[in-house]
Scaffold this motif. Structure first.
Motif, PDB file in Angstrom:
ATOM      1  N   PHE A 198      -0.232 125.361  11.805  1.00  0.00           N
ATOM      2  CA  PHE A 198       0.396 124.411  10.898  1.00  0.00           C
ATOM      3  C   PHE A 198       0.355 124.977   9.488  1.00  0.00           C
ATOM      4  O   PHE A 198      -0.378 125.916   9.182  1.00  0.00           O
ATOM      5  N   GLU A 255       3.861 117.430  18.017  1.00  0.00           N
ATOM      6  CA  GLU A 255       3.834 118.756  18.641  1.00  0.00           C
ATOM      7  C   GLU A 255       2.421 119.116  19.103  1.00  0.00           C
ATOM      8  O   GLU A 255       2.233 119.684  20.181  1.00  0.00           O
ATOM      9  N   HIS A 256       1.431 118.739  18.291  1.00  0.00           N
ATOM     10  CA  HIS A 256       0.050 119.015  18.694  1.00  0.00           C
ATOM     11  C   HIS A 256      -0.391 118.089  19.823  1.00  0.00           C
ATOM     12  O   HIS A 256      -1.165 118.496  20.702  1.00  0.00           O
ATOM     13  N   PRO A 314      -2.529 118.891  10.620  1.00  0.00           N
ATOM     14  CA  PRO A 314      -1.774 118.593  11.840  1.00  0.00           C
ATOM     15  C   PRO A 314      -1.884 117.127  12.271  1.00  0.00           C
ATOM     16  O   PRO A 314      -1.374 116.764  13.328  1.00  0.00           O
ATOM     17  N   TYR A 370      -1.425 113.458  13.241  1.00  0.00           N
ATOM     18  CA  TYR A 370      -0.281 112.681  13.729  1.00  0.00           C
ATOM     19  C   TYR A 370       0.885 113.546  14.220  1.00  0.00           C
ATOM     20  O   TYR A 370       1.945 113.015  14.539  1.00  0.00           O
ATOM     21  N   HIS A 371       0.704 114.864  14.264  1.00  0.00           N
ATOM     22  CA  HIS A 371       1.797 115.757  14.648  1.00  0.00           C
ATOM     23  C   HIS A 371       2.022 115.659  16.165  1.00  0.00           C
ATOM     24  O   HIS A 371       1.142 116.002  16.960  1.00  0.00           O
TER      25      HIS A 371
END
Length: 461
Positions: free
Chosen positions: A172, A183-184, A178, A180-181
């Motif tokens: 990131f 993608e993670h 990161p 609340y992402h």
């Protein structure tokens, strides 16, 4: 003739409809083995395994285990086996039959929580509740609190933890987070799916979750009576360890996994109820507020938070979380209106969030000491003062409340000074907690760390 607590539990189990239900489940689902489990002072799950066909006998007779298991069979630096020594009597573990549950990852196994008692053969105290049974202590503290005040504590936990394994590392933007992402979360989807599925099968009402920092995932379940929430947190941890085994990765509840990253907390969101009404809230008031009874309970919690730190931050590592200011962990004892930097946050009408407990906390002890603090605040009508404005990481500690202990050693001293907390837990358990953690602190103080070698090895001349 007085009937002991052990005999009463045995009698209840012998005629309990939960016994018939468990026996029927064993037959219908082909359960072959049962874990009889209790929880040590540090939150470790201990117990025995027995063939399922013996449940009816074990429900009444119980399971014997050496009492030093309550302190993880820990031996001090001086060679003392904590919890009574080698020759101490065993305790008797009696199942709470309503907690019987089949393990979803292997339905040939089930588990059941137990409460612990002194054995029948003692000349004094035979059949009494074992004083260092943390699960039993919460039940007692909560029951007595309700009897005296008419209140019950409802709580929900936010169990943060760290997952480590191939393919989980994400990149990131520097100086960003990161949190609340999605993608993670996607990278961790196999973890999320399995944990939620297993948790729901074991009776946890999963409600929401997010990705918070490198490897850190938080998955929450619905709040309930504090005793049930504590059992469910222990169950959640066992689920996470199982998921890690299945996926070939690591799962850790270590409070501060690495310098510079957010620590793993276990915030306790709580409310107090009487006759089905949440007494923290004033009906008809819409703006963020706290009732007078709620203010007094909060005042008690703030007053005793320093003394409770031996429970809320029970390891040497716990205090690295509070030192790292700006990472959303408290650094002083205070409260605020929706202020995430405070020890206690009024997050919504009728609900307070206590941010000191960390991911390794024993939830039976944390809820027990909170209840003791509430009652003292209500009895003495302790005022919490005005809520803090702005960042708590700057400015001085409110002098009406003790300073937050910033090491395990300071926490031991604060615990010893707090008669409300130690009285609620009882002399035997309080002494065992001090002995256990004082030995851990001494071991750490005598250990040479990588930081010391890096700092001092070549420093002189």
């Amino acid at each position: 003739m007085t009937t002991s607590a052990l005999d009463q539990h045995r009698h209840q189990n012998a005629s309990s409809p939960h016994l018939a239900a468990a026996l029927a489940t064993i037959k219908e689902r082909g359960v072959e083995h049962v874990y009889y489990q209790s929880v040590s002072i540090t939150g470790r799950v201990v117990g025995k395994v027995m063939p399922a066909r013996h449940l009816e006998r074990a429900a009444v007779k119980g399971v014997q285990q050496h009492r030093t298991a309550a302190a993880n069979l820990q031996t001090t630096r001086e060679g003392i086996l904590l919890g009574g020594g080698v020759n101490a009597p065993e305790y008797t573990a009696i199942p709470d039959l309503e907690t019987f549950a089949v393990l979803p990852w292997d339905t040939s196994f089930a588990r059941i929580f137990c409460r612990l008692y002194e054995p029948d053969h003692l000349a004094e105290g035979a059949g009494a509740p074992y004083a260092c049974d943390t699960r039993g202590v919460l039940r007692r503290v909560h029951r007595e609190f309700t009897e005296r005040t008419g209140l019950e504590m409802r709580a929900g936990c936010e169990p943060e933890m760290t997952w480590k394994g191939e393919g989980l590392e994400g990149r990131f933007r520097p100086q960003s987070s990161p949190s609340y992402h999605i993608e993670h979360l996607e990278r961790n989807r196999p973890i999320v799916k399995k944990v939620i599925a297993y948790a729901q099968e074991l009776g946890l009402d999963m409600i929401e979750g997010d990705y918070e920092d490198a490897g850190q995932v938080e998955l929450n379940f619905m709040y309930d009576h504090a005793d049930l929430t504590a059992d469910r947190l222990i169950t959640y941890r066992q689920i996470c360890k199982q998921v890690a085994r299945e996926l070939g990765i690591e799962a850790s509840f270590m409070p501060k996994p690495a310098t510079g990253m957010m620590g793993n907390g276990c915030h306790h969101n709580f409310s107090l109820w009487r006759d089905g009404v949440n007494v923290l809230e004033n009906p008809g008031v819409t703006e963020l507020h706290l009732s007078q009874e709620g203010r007094h309970a909060l005042g008690g919690l703030l007053t005793h938070s320093a003394g409770a730190m031996l429970v809320n931050g029970s390891t040497v590592n716990s205090y690295k979380r509070y030192w790292d200011g700006g990472q959303f962990a408290p650094s002083k004892i205070n409260w605020g209106m929706d202020n995430k930097t405070c020890t206690v946050r009024l997050s919504a009408n009728g609900r307070l969030e206590y941010k000191l407990p960390d991911a390794a906390v024993n939830p039976y002890l944390s809820h027990a000491v909170m209840i003791a603090a509430f009652e003292d605040g209500l009895k003495k009508e302790i005022e919490p003062g005005e809520p803090d404005q702005g960042s708590s990481y700057v400015g001085a500690q409110d002098t009406r409340f003790p300073e937050l202990p910033m090491s395990l050693g300071e926490a031991i001293s604060a615990f010893r000074r707090d008669d409300v907390i130690t009285s609620a837990l009882g002399d035997e358990l309080s002494t065992l907690l001090v002995d256990y953690h004082a030995d851990e602190w001494a071991r750490f103080c005598g250990h040479v760390t990588d930081w010391e070698r890096a700092t001092y090895w070549d420093d002189t001349p």
